[in-house]
Scaffold this motif. Structure first.
Motif, PDB file in Angstrom:
ATOM      1  N   SER B  80       0.966  51.661   2.837  1.00 38.91           N
ATOM      2  CA  SER B  80       0.548  52.958   2.296  1.00 38.91           C
ATOM      3  C   SER B  80       0.184  53.939   3.412  1.00 38.91           C
ATOM      4  N   THR B  81      -0.328  53.424   4.543  1.00 33.65           N
ATOM      5  CA  THR B  81      -0.648  54.325   5.658  1.00 33.65           C
ATOM      6  C   THR B  81       0.632  54.887   6.277  1.00 33.65           C
ATOM      7  N   GLU B  82       1.657  54.031   6.407  1.00 31.15           N
ATOM      8  CA  GLU B  82       2.927  54.516   6.968  1.00 31.15           C
ATOM      9  C   GLU B  82       3.507  55.614   6.070  1.00 31.15           C
ATOM     10  N   ALA B  83       3.389  55.422   4.735  1.00 30.80           N
ATOM     11  CA  ALA B  83       3.885  56.446   3.806  1.00 30.80           C
ATOM     12  C   ALA B  83       3.082  57.735   3.981  1.00 30.80           C
ATOM     13  N   GLU B  84       1.780  57.569   4.184  1.00 30.61           N
ATOM     14  CA  GLU B  84       0.896  58.741   4.290  1.00 30.61           C
ATOM     15  C   GLU B  84       1.192  59.548   5.563  1.00 30.61           C
ATOM     16  N   VAL B  85       1.378  58.848   6.687  1.00 32.32           N
ATOM     17  CA  VAL B  85       1.601  59.590   7.932  1.00 32.32           C
ATOM     18  C   VAL B  85       3.057  60.039   8.080  1.00 32.32           C
ATOM     19  N   GLY B  86       3.960  59.521   7.249  1.00 29.95           N
ATOM     20  CA  GLY B  86       5.335  60.027   7.237  1.00 29.95           C
ATOM     21  C   GLY B  86       6.315  59.208   8.047  1.00 29.95           C
ATOM     22  N   THR B  87       5.922  57.994   8.437  1.00 30.14           N
ATOM     23  CA  THR B  87       6.815  57.180   9.271  1.00 30.14           C
ATOM     24  C   THR B  87       7.513  56.067   8.481  1.00 30.14           C
ATOM     25  N   LEU B  88       7.165  55.931   7.204  1.00 24.26           N
ATOM     26  CA  LEU B  88       7.720  54.818   6.419  1.00 24.26           C
ATOM     27  C   LEU B  88       9.248  54.889   6.340  1.00 24.26           C
ATOM     28  N   GLU B  89       9.784  56.084   6.119  1.00 30.62           N
ATOM     29  CA  GLU B  89      11.242  56.212   6.021  1.00 30.62           C
ATOM     30  C   GLU B  89      11.918  55.837   7.339  1.00 30.62           C
ATOM     31  N   GLN B  90      11.258  56.151   8.451  1.00 29.21           N
ATOM     32  CA  GLN B  90      11.828  55.786   9.752  1.00 29.21           C
ATOM     33  C   GLN B  90      11.893  54.265   9.895  1.00 29.21           C
ATOM     34  N   LEU B  91      10.872  53.566   9.379  1.00 29.36           N
ATOM     35  CA  LEU B  91      10.890  52.100   9.454  1.00 29.36           C
ATOM     36  C   LEU B  91      12.020  51.541   8.588  1.00 29.36           C
TER      37      LEU B  91
END
Lengths: 340, 256
Positions: B80-91
């Motif tokens: 959820s933190t990755e989604a919040e900071v905007g890096t989830l799609e990059q992962l």
């Protein structure tokens, strides 16, 4: 150290093939929304393509479907021959993207750490690719502050780090979604110049999605205009501008045209020219009159000049109006039409 | 490719751990204070009480709960933190696959958590004056198998966070449900062995409290522990895969 290393082997086949891409969002208690509607797109190696469209045209949805971040409702997408749905990991190994600019990077890490991490996510070992990545950092003016956490950076610098981290993956296909959004004019021009240089030198296929027509006109060779999820124009930037350049004229008339003569002239011109506008700089008979009009064909210009002469006015100058991409875009989107 | 991804994810986790050191320290202090409340609270309620093996059970149970919380939170809060900071799609754009990337993240954080949590366990032993056996050869395999369901729940909740976004409150509720799983007596309720963490805590008590080696533990218990662990982890991964599919369908991966 040069940054212009070959990023992909030369390929004859298209880098990207999209066929019949449709994305429908189904919602509870509301009618479904078709974001992308039967989109076809083929990109060749080395092309720089601008994806234009008003808000809700389907640009980001198209990019996300291509990258496998959204599942298309129907249609097929192939990156270097690999199907994005059935062979996803091989397909996305050839693609990278900046999707939300400065939000795509870790603000607690330094610029260098970010670039290393994202290159590593694509399986690139730092010791083998370090020189290339360091070259990119230098080129984007980040080398001096490469060891500072991004928290200390301006929005524009974070955006640059996001672009470098994406380019560091050395993929043959790169998507830049709104790369200059929120940047000041100077940083935007700086970034555009860098992207233009890299696009020409690196031989990658770059897709730029932007609301800023200048960005597209500046960087791209080809433009794809979307409206309501459909492609309404797919042409080279030059040919798209040529299409509009041949039709719009501005005629400056010298003194001697009375008000009655002007009304008569406008009535007679209506049969020849479309979008007719008389721009009176001064009162008829005492000043200069400017006529702006669009013709169906270039030959119509001779007929317009004859009519002006017949009304006793002198043509002082004829200017072919230089349309920019914004004008072409607005006309295509507002008036409809299909340029492919 | 996968090894390079693991190396870089581990490196990033270490760097972030160092940058967020204050956060880790406060988490450890909070945990220790919570333990003190439990331990001293029980002595205050019954003055002069010698808790004996109950103290050992408390230290072991609390240690397992700490490891469980860190393991579970690393996954669900991580996603959820990755989604919040905007890096989830990059992962998700890694050719190694997001499941591998998130497994690397979980493994990296587990390795990083080992030292501070082991330190806290020793501190709890010092506080209580009860010294437990720390035979790492026997301890680590049993601990890893015990924690597998926590990772399963982490993936389940992380998947739900992808679809429903702000569900942090339910993350916290589950932390206390873990205590119930651990505390259900399997003597009275034999089916409790199949609950997450339950059998593992009992086996860790045997290893740490009674000093049993791995090979002294009943083979049937080890097999049950492994099967239960893998089953919960697999269910969590399946749920995560389904939620990712739903999030991709609805275009929610980059949203928060």
């Amino acid at each position: 150290m040069q940054t212009t290393l070959p990023v992909c082997p030369p390929v004859d086949s298209p880098v990207l093939e999209v066929r019949g891409l449709t994305k429908v969002f189904r919602r509870r208690k509301a009618p479904p929304v078709t974001a992308v509607d039967g989109l076809d797109l083929t990109l060749r190696p080395g092309e720089t393509v601008g994806l234009l469209g008003p808000n809700g045209a389907g640009k980001t949805t198209t990019i996300k479907c291509i990258l496998g971040l959204m599942r298309p409702t129907t249609g097929s997408i192939r990156i270097l021959g690999h199907d994005v749905e059935s062979d996803r990991y091989r397909a996305i190994a050839h693609a990278a993207a900046v999707l939300e600019g400065a939000r795509n990077v870790y603000w607690r890490l330094t610029a260098r750490e970010n670039v290393r991490f994202f290159a590593g996510l694509h399986g690139l070992e730092w010791r083998k690719h370090r020189d290339y990545c360091e070259g990119l950092l230098r080129r984007f003016g980040l080398a001096d502050r490469a060891d500072e956490p991004l928290l200390n950076f301006s929005h524009g610098m974070k955006q640059k780090v996001a672009v470098v981290a994406t380019l560091a993956k050395r993929t043959p296909l790169v998507f830049l979604d709104e790369p200059t959004l929120g940047l000041d004019i100077e940083t935007s021009l700086d970034l555009r110049a860098l992207l233009r240089e890299l696009a020409r030198e690196d031989g990658r296929t770059i897709v730029v999605s932007s609301h800023d027509m200048d960005v597209i006109q500046d960087i791209c060779d080809r433009v794809v205009i979307l409206k309501a999820g459909r492609v309404v124009a797919d042409a080279s930037v030059d040919s798209l501008l040529d299409l509009f350049r041949t039709r719009s004229y501005r005629l400056a008339l010298s003194d001697g045209l009375g008000s009655q003569a002007l009304v008569r002239l406008l009535e007679r011109l209506e049969g020849v020219a479309a979008d007719l506008k008389a721009d009176l700089k001064a009162k008829p008979g005492s000043g200069r009159t400017e006529l702006r009009f669009t013709l169906a064909s270039a030959e119509g210009l001779y007929r317009v000049i004859d009519l002006v002469r017949e009304e006793g006015a002198l043509v002082e100058s004829i200017t072919q109006e230089e349309p920019d991409l914004e004008e072409a875009f607005l006309r295509l989107v507002r008036e409809g039409g299909d340029v492919r | 490719m996968r090894w390079v991804v693991f190396k870089e994810v581990f490196r990033k986790s270490v760097l972030e751990g160092l940058r967020y050191l204050f956060n880790l320290v406060t988490a450890l202090i909070t945990m220790y204070l919570f333990f003190l409340i439990l331990f001293l609270g029980s002595r205050w309620l019954v003055p002069g009480l010698d808790l004996g093996s109950t103290t050992e059970a408390l230290v072991v149970g609390f240690s397992v709960w700490m490891f469980t919380l860190f393991a579970y939170q690393d996954i669900c809060w991580g996603i959820s933190t990755e989604a919040e900071v905007g890096t989830l799609e990059q992962l998700h754009l890694s050719p190694a696959g997001f499941t591998w990337v998130s497994t690397c993240l979980a493994l990296s954080r587990f390795l990083m958590n080992l030292i501070p949590l082991a330190f806290l366990t020793v501190l709890m032993m010092l506080t209580t004056g009860r010294w437990l056996h720390l035979d790492l050869v026997s301890l680590i395999p049993v601990l890893v198998l015990t924690l597998l369901p926590a990772y399963g729940f982490g993936y389940l909740m992380g998947g739900l966070a992808l679809v429903f976004k702000r569900i942090q409150n339910s993350f916290q509720i589950l932390q206390f449900i873990f205590i119930a799983f651990m505390a259900t007596p399997s003597v009275a309720f034999p089916w409790a062995r199949f609950l997450p963490l339950n059998l593992g805590v009992q086996m860790l008590r045997a290893v740490m409290g009674e000093g049993l080696a791995l090979w002294d533990l009943p083979a049937s218990d080890l097999v049950t522990l492994a099967v239960v662990g893998v089953a919960y982890l697999s269910l969590g991964l399946l749920a995560f895969a389904h939620c990712t599919r739903v999030a991709r369908d609805r275009g929610l991966l980059g949203h928060y």
